[in-house]
Design a protein around this motif. Structure first.
Motif, mmCIF file in Angstrom:
data_model
loop_
_atom_site.group_PDB
_atom_site.id
_atom_site.type_symbol
_atom_site.label_atom_id
_atom_site.label_comp_id
_atom_site.label_asym_id
_atom_site.label_seq_id
_atom_site.Cartn_x
_atom_site.Cartn_y
_atom_site.Cartn_z
ATOM 1 N N SER A 1 0.815 -1.223 0.000
ATOM 2 C CA SER A 1 0.000 0.000 0.000
ATOM 3 C C SER A 1 0.848 1.272 0.000
ATOM 4 O O SER A 1 0.319 2.367 -0.214
ATOM 5 N N LYS A 2 2.141 1.141 0.241
ATOM 6 C CA LYS A 2 3.026 2.302 0.281
ATOM 7 C C LYS A 2 3.579 2.587 -1.118
ATOM 8 O O LYS A 2 4.258 1.743 -1.704
ATOM 9 N N ARG A 3 3.302 3.792 -1.619
ATOM 10 C CA ARG A 3 3.766 4.151 -2.961
ATOM 11 C C ARG A 3 5.292 4.132 -3.042
ATOM 12 O O ARG A 3 5.871 3.724 -4.059
ATOM 13 N N MET A 4 5.953 4.542 -1.961
ATOM 14 C CA MET A 4 7.411 4.584 -1.978
ATOM 15 C C MET A 4 8.016 3.190 -2.143
ATOM 16 O O MET A 4 9.079 3.030 -2.743
ATOM 17 N N PHE A 5 7.340 2.172 -1.628
ATOM 18 C CA PHE A 5 7.828 0.806 -1.789
ATOM 19 C C PHE A 5 7.954 0.453 -3.264
ATOM 20 O O PHE A 5 8.944 -0.152 -3.690
ATOM 21 N N TRP A 6 6.970 0.836 -4.062
ATOM 22 C CA TRP A 6 6.994 0.515 -5.487
ATOM 23 C C TRP A 6 8.079 1.296 -6.224
ATOM 24 O O TRP A 6 8.629 0.813 -7.216
ATOM 25 N N VAL A 7 8.407 2.485 -5.712
ATOM 26 C CA VAL A 7 9.536 3.235 -6.280
ATOM 27 C C VAL A 7 10.833 2.460 -6.039
ATOM 28 O O VAL A 7 11.681 2.333 -6.930
ATOM 29 N N PHE A 8 10.969 1.894 -4.833
ATOM 30 C CA PHE A 8 12.165 1.111 -4.522
ATOM 31 C C PHE A 8 12.212 -0.192 -5.322
ATOM 32 O O PHE A 8 13.284 -0.647 -5.719
ATOM 33 N N VAL A 9 11.046 -0.800 -5.552
ATOM 34 C CA VAL A 9 10.988 -1.996 -6.395
ATOM 35 C C VAL A 9 11.492 -1.668 -7.798
ATOM 36 O O VAL A 9 12.287 -2.413 -8.394
ATOM 37 N N LEU A 10 11.045 -0.523 -8.334
ATOM 38 C CA LEU A 10 11.496 -0.091 -9.664
ATOM 39 C C LEU A 10 12.998 0.192 -9.661
ATOM 40 O O LEU A 10 13.716 -0.168 -10.611
ATOM 41 N N LEU A 11 13.481 0.826 -8.590
ATOM 42 C CA LEU A 11 14.914 1.103 -8.471
ATOM 43 C C LEU A 11 15.728 -0.188 -8.463
ATOM 44 O O LEU A 11 16.758 -0.294 -9.138
ATOM 45 N N MET A 12 15.275 -1.180 -7.705
ATOM 46 C CA MET A 12 16.011 -2.439 -7.635
ATOM 47 C C MET A 12 15.983 -3.179 -8.963
ATOM 48 O O MET A 12 16.990 -3.772 -9.381
ATOM 49 N N PHE A 13 14.827 -3.134 -9.630
ATOM 50 C CA PHE A 13 14.738 -3.775 -10.948
ATOM 51 C C PHE A 13 15.742 -3.135 -11.907
ATOM 52 O O PHE A 13 16.468 -3.843 -12.624
ATOM 53 N N CYS A 14 15.792 -1.817 -11.918
ATOM 54 C CA CYS A 14 16.715 -1.114 -12.818
ATOM 55 C C CYS A 14 18.167 -1.315 -12.397
ATOM 56 O O CYS A 14 19.054 -1.418 -13.244
ATOM 57 N N ALA A 15 18.420 -1.379 -11.083
ATOM 58 C CA ALA A 15 19.781 -1.621 -10.608
ATOM 59 C C ALA A 15 20.285 -2.976 -11.097
ATOM 60 O O ALA A 15 21.415 -3.104 -11.590
#
Length: 392
Positions: A208-222
């Motif tokens: 439910s936390k929008r910031m979590f999905w930002v971190f998921v995207l960051l890790m995918f790109c990393a």
């Protein structure tokens, strides 16, 4: 660093070396498997794919399993599974009716161990009392890079001076590392990620936390940024510089891993003077520059320099994302680390796949494949800017 937990940190560092061994030793033997057991390239390629798929499954299962069985059981089991898988790699192809089935079974065993290590080691380090957790996390992940360098270098030297025909002996020698460190992990103190009166976020709460999905995207790109170049660095060196596979491995894969390890070690020493978000943005810009240098440079050695620059630039991205997520998402717990590892592994799988597919479409032109992968550092930079805006 609390002196009581210093041994724990050292055991975690070796744990990442173990992960480097299980991920990088078998690919050095692909041609040997083909020649010794008559296994097709398609089947050999499946070994790598299956390894990553199984690690993804372990990442997903870990969101529930690790908290139930505990960190000590998980980390000790991970080491012993890694050791058993390496022993099986040497033994099973000879005793199974089908050598490929033996190899695949060995991969199953060590992939489960490697997947568990990836999920459990980072939160163990995060939980250790430390003056600078960001620096500790960066130093931890540098040991994967130094492990990768060590595996390629020491294995290559073994093959040259002892003979690649004796690779089974080397597999057994590498198995000693996880076995011994597994014994060490039975004794070291392990701190709790959350205090006894705290409860980690549920999966629903995390999602439910929008910031979590930002971190998921960051890790995918990393993961994508790292592996899209790392997996093709040796081939790029071989084709561009017209050198042998051995020289390609040493100049391509080792250059990349060495520069990545150097950047992580550098941040662990100088990280206190830097703002993590700014350092990661700078890394993202460097990563984009390196991709363009690899893809567009008309001079082969400049392209190889781009591979080294890429290794340096991606060094901070993976551990930095863990540190940012831990700081910005309170009580993320084991589930958060597991899902971030899952996102990173997805990137590790899809990044090099995109490069390979696009290269094939353009007549095995690796530069075309690398140019297509520019999308990963671009999206990474956008995600970092979004994180900076939301947190600041």
């Amino acid at each position: 660093m609390n002196s009581r937990y210093r041994r724990t940190m050292y055991a975690c560092f070796v744990g990442y070396i173990v992960q480097a061994v299980v991920n990088n030793f078998t690919p050095l033997l692909f041609l040997t498997f083909q020649e010794s057991y008559g296994i097709s390239i398609a089947k050999i390629t499946f070994l790598v794919t299956f390894n990553f798929i199984l690690q993804l499954a372990v990442d997903l299962a870990s969101t529930v399993v690790i908290d139930k069985i505990g960190y000590r059981v998980s980390v000790v089991a991970a080491h012993f599974l890694a050791a058993a898988g390496l022993v099986a790699l040497a033994v099973f192809p000879e005793v199974f009716p089908d050598p490929f089935a033996g190899l695949l079974t060995a991969v199953v065993i060590y992939a489960v161990g490697g997947g568990l290590l990836e999920v459990v080691i980072s939160p163990m380090v995060e939980a250790c009392p430390s003056d600078n957790k960001e620096a500790a996390m960066s130093l931890l992940h540098s040991f994967y890079c130094w492990g990768q360098v060590g595996v390629v270098l020491l294995s290559t030297l073994f093959f040259v001076f002892v003979g690649i025909g004796h690779w089974k002996i080397l597999a057994l020698l590498w198995a000693v590392v996880p076995f011994v460190n597994g014994l060490v992990c039975t004794r070291v103190p392990i701190a709790a990620l959350l205090s006894e009166d705290e409860k980690g976020l549920s999966v629903k709460g995390l999602f439910s936390k929008r910031m979590f999905w930002v971190f998921v995207l960051l890790m995918f790109c990393a993961g994508s940024c790292e592996m899209a170049v790392s997996q093709w660095a040796s081939a790029f060196a071989e084709k561009g510089l017209k050198v042998s596979k051995t020289v390609g491995d040493l100049s391509g894969a080792m250059l990349f891993a060495g520069m990545m390890g150097f950047s992580r070690t550098l941040y662990s020493k100088a990280g206190e003077k830097l703002v993590l978000q700014k350092a990661m943005l700078f890394s993202g810009v460097l990563c984009l520059t390196s991709y363009l240098l690899i893809a567009l440079s008309p001079v082969p050695w400049l392209g190889l320099a781009g591979c080294g620059l890429c290794g340096f630039s991606v060094g901070l991205l993976w551990p930095g994302t863990y540190s940012l997520a831990s700081a910005q998402i309170a009580k993320g717990g084991t589930a958060m680390f597991a899902f971030l590892a899952l996102a990173g592994d997805l990137g590790c799988s899809l990044g090099p796949t995109l490069v390979g597919r696009v290269s094939a479409l353009y007549g095995d032109n690796l530069k075309a494949g690398m140019l297509s992968a520019v999308v990963f550092p671009v999206v990474l930079l956008l995600a970092l800017l979004l994180n900076r805006k939301s947190s600041g």
